[in-house]
Design an enzyme around this catalytic site. Structure first.
Site, PDB file in Angstrom:
ATOM      1  N   SER A  30       0.987  -1.057   0.084  1.00  0.00           N
ATOM      2  CA  SER A  30      -0.027  -0.098   0.003  1.00  0.00           C
ATOM      3  C   SER A  30       0.963   1.190  -0.092  1.00  0.00           C
ATOM      4  CB  SER A  30      -0.878  -0.071   1.232  1.00  0.00           C
ATOM      5  OG  SER A  30      -0.273  -0.200   2.412  1.00  0.00           O
ATOM      6  N   GLU A  32       1.137   5.701   0.565  1.00  0.00           N
ATOM      7  CA  GLU A  32       0.783   6.736   1.121  1.00  0.00           C
ATOM      8  C   GLU A  32       1.194   8.084   0.511  1.00  0.00           C
ATOM      9  OE1 GLU A  32       0.308   7.515   5.482  1.00  0.00           O
ATOM     10  OE2 GLU A  32       1.759   9.285   4.964  1.00  0.00           O
ATOM     11  N   TYR A  64      -3.868  14.047   5.776  1.00  0.00           N
ATOM     12  CA  TYR A  64      -4.738  15.321   6.237  1.00  0.00           C
ATOM     13  C   TYR A  64      -3.962  16.204   7.051  1.00  0.00           C
ATOM     14  CZ  TYR A  64      -9.462  16.756   7.962  1.00  0.00           C
ATOM     15  OH  TYR A  64     -10.621  17.482   8.109  1.00  0.00           O
ATOM     16  N   ARG A 122      -5.153  10.660  16.069  1.00  0.00           N
ATOM     17  CA  ARG A 122      -5.586  11.642  16.977  1.00  0.00           C
ATOM     18  C   ARG A 122      -5.182  13.028  16.093  1.00  0.00           C
ATOM     19  NH1 ARG A 122      -1.683  13.070  21.786  1.00  0.00           N
ATOM     20  NH2 ARG A 122      -0.552  13.897  20.042  1.00  0.00           N
ATOM     21  N   ASP A 124      -1.784  15.830  15.323  1.00  0.00           N
ATOM     22  CA  ASP A 124      -0.843  16.877  16.021  1.00  0.00           C
ATOM     23  C   ASP A 124      -1.502  18.091  15.778  1.00  0.00           C
ATOM     24  OD1 ASP A 124       0.945  14.950  17.036  1.00  0.00           O
ATOM     25  OD2 ASP A 124       1.744  14.826  15.077  1.00  0.00           O
ATOM     26  N   TYR A 162       3.132   2.523  17.040  1.00  0.00           N
ATOM     27  CA  TYR A 162       4.400   3.254  17.148  1.00  0.00           C
ATOM     28  C   TYR A 162       5.474   2.057  17.641  1.00  0.00           C
ATOM     29  CZ  TYR A 162       1.872   7.421  16.450  1.00  0.00           C
ATOM     30  OH  TYR A 162       1.279   8.268  15.510  1.00  0.00           O
ATOM     31  N   ASP A 175       1.621   2.773  25.395  1.00  0.00           N
ATOM     32  CA  ASP A 175       1.190   2.961  24.283  1.00  0.00           C
ATOM     33  C   ASP A 175       0.656   1.895  23.403  1.00  0.00           C
ATOM     34  OD1 ASP A 175       2.085   4.956  22.134  1.00  0.00           O
ATOM     35  OD2 ASP A 175       3.090   3.336  21.222  1.00  0.00           O
ATOM     36  N   LYS A 182      -7.908   1.193  20.232  1.00  0.00           N
ATOM     37  CA  LYS A 182      -8.260   1.723  19.014  1.00  0.00           C
ATOM     38  C   LYS A 182      -8.774   0.491  18.360  1.00  0.00           C
ATOM     39  CE  LYS A 182      -4.205   3.989  18.141  1.00  0.00           C
ATOM     40  NZ  LYS A 182      -3.272   4.553  17.673  1.00  0.00           N
ATOM     41  N   GLN A 193       4.359   3.469  12.359  1.00  0.00           N
ATOM     42  CA  GLN A 193       5.213   4.557  12.114  1.00  0.00           C
ATOM     43  C   GLN A 193       6.380   3.977  11.490  1.00  0.00           C
ATOM     44  OE1 GLN A 193       6.071   7.579  11.127  1.00  0.00           O
ATOM     45  NE2 GLN A 193       5.248   8.572  12.755  1.00  0.00           N
ATOM     46  N   PHE A 233      11.746  14.553  10.126  1.00  0.00           N
ATOM     47  CA  PHE A 233      10.455  13.535  10.335  1.00  0.00           C
ATOM     48  C   PHE A 233      10.799  12.572  11.676  1.00  0.00           C
ATOM     49  CE2 PHE A 233       9.448  13.466   5.584  1.00  0.00           C
ATOM     50  CZ  PHE A 233       9.004  14.842   5.542  1.00  0.00           C
ATOM     51  N   HIS A 283       3.684  -0.898   3.908  1.00  0.00           N
ATOM     52  CA  HIS A 283       3.067   0.056   3.823  1.00  0.00           C
ATOM     53  C   HIS A 283       4.210   1.585   3.309  1.00  0.00           C
ATOM     54  CE1 HIS A 283      -0.039   3.285   3.789  1.00  0.00           C
ATOM     55  NE2 HIS A 283       0.371   3.966   4.501  1.00  0.00           N
TER      56      HIS A 283
END
Length: 315
Positions: A30, A32, A64, A122, A124, A162, A175, A182, A193, A233, A283
């Site tokens: 996949s 992004e 987004y 969530r 940032d 993460y 975490d 979720k 991540q 990053f 991904h």
């Protein structure tokens, strides 16, 4: 014992033969993208989408911006990918600086546009290091958002994971507990991540298993096309950059072609080691570039599919 034998056999094969010889292409991929900021960037992105589409990705996702700053561009990009490229596309959605009613309206618009997959985050606040403050009338966290989306429509939902712990988490255990909430709220899978050493993901996978989490977790792969940008990053999300990688890319800032070759070599070996450890889903964070991701997929045995097969997956 069978799993151990298979792992040993795979490790021996990786050592005794050319690393990528004979890979059967039994992986799912996949990609992004981020929404373009201009017409010229849209043309560039569309070239990337068309270059990667023949690999028949399981889905592609579009990011987004903080506080919904790219909401319209995200919506337009996702809608175009679905209608024109005929790819299954996921839209990112966050909780930042928005009421539940505002977030729900975006989700409903996505559903009307044919979007069936959302990456629920969530988010940032926009400023590096700024603490997350939920909107008083908004979703409080990603688990809350997942539950809200499920109440709107039967979305397929992905969430974030993460391997090196989210910077805001109190501990690795906290975490993982958050990830479990979720998934329990209705998410189907997690996307990790990015990270830079296979053992990081393998240790994380073991911790998830020990916590009773068996949902799919897709490792997020960031091919390093710009090392200075990658360092920024990584600092923002808490991902460790190995010392050997710092040294390997040193001196290549003014040699883009050589840097690209080094980046491809590093990322390909990285993914091959993940494959040897049983990973079959990847991904890719493309940064709206196709070459590195396409090359790595090719080395993993992924080959272009017929247009009909791609459209069947998107249906």
């Amino acid at each position: 014992m069978i799993a151990s034998y298979d792992a040993l056999s795979e490790a021996r094969k990786a050592l005794d033969t050319p690393l990528f010889a004979g890979l059967p292409g039994d992986v799912a991929v996949s990609f992004e993208f981020f929404p373009p900021k201009s017409d010229a960037m849209m043309l560039q992105l569309w070239d990337v989408v068309q270059a990667l589409a023949p690999l028949a990705p399981e889905f592609v996702s579009v990011t987004y911006g903080a506080g919904g700053t790219t909401r319209d561009r995200t919506h337009g990009t996702v809608a175009r990918i679905i209608s024109e490229a005929r790819l299954p596309a996921a839209a990112h959605l966050t909780c930042v600086d928005a009421t539940k009613a505002e977030v729900n309206a975006v989700a409903e618009a996505y559903w009307e546009a044919g979007v069936r997959h959302i990456v629920a985050l969530r988010g940032d606040m926009g400023e590096p290091g700024a603490p997350f403050v939920p909107h008083p009338e908004g979703y409080q966290n990603a688990a809350d958002l997942v539950a809200g989306l499920k109440a709107i429509a039967p979305f397929d939902i992905s969430v974030a994971a993460y391997p090196e712990m989210h910077p805001d988490s109190a501990s690795p255990e906290a975490d993982i507990d958050n990830l479990k909430r979720k998934l329990d709220a209705g998410a189907s899978r997690a996307i990790s991540q990015f990270f830079f050493e296979p053992e990081t993901f393998f240790r994380f996978r073991d911790r998830l298993a020990a916590a009773g989490i068996d949902a799919p977790v897709l490792p997020g792969i960031l091919p390093v096309s710009n090392f200075a940008q990658t360092r920024k990053f990584a600092a923002a999300c808490g991902a460790a950059i190995p010392a050997w990688m710092e040294g390997l890319f040193a001196g290549l800032d003014t040699h883009p072609a050589a840097r690209q070759l080094v980046a491809a070599t590093v990322a390909a070996e990285f993914c091959r080691r993940l494959y040897a450890g049983g990973v079959r889903n990847f991904h890719f964070y493309t940064l709206n570039r196709a070459e590195l991701s396409y090359a790595i997929c090719h080395l993993l045995g992924v080959r272009p599919k017929a247009a009909a097969a791609i459209q069947e997956k998107a249906a």
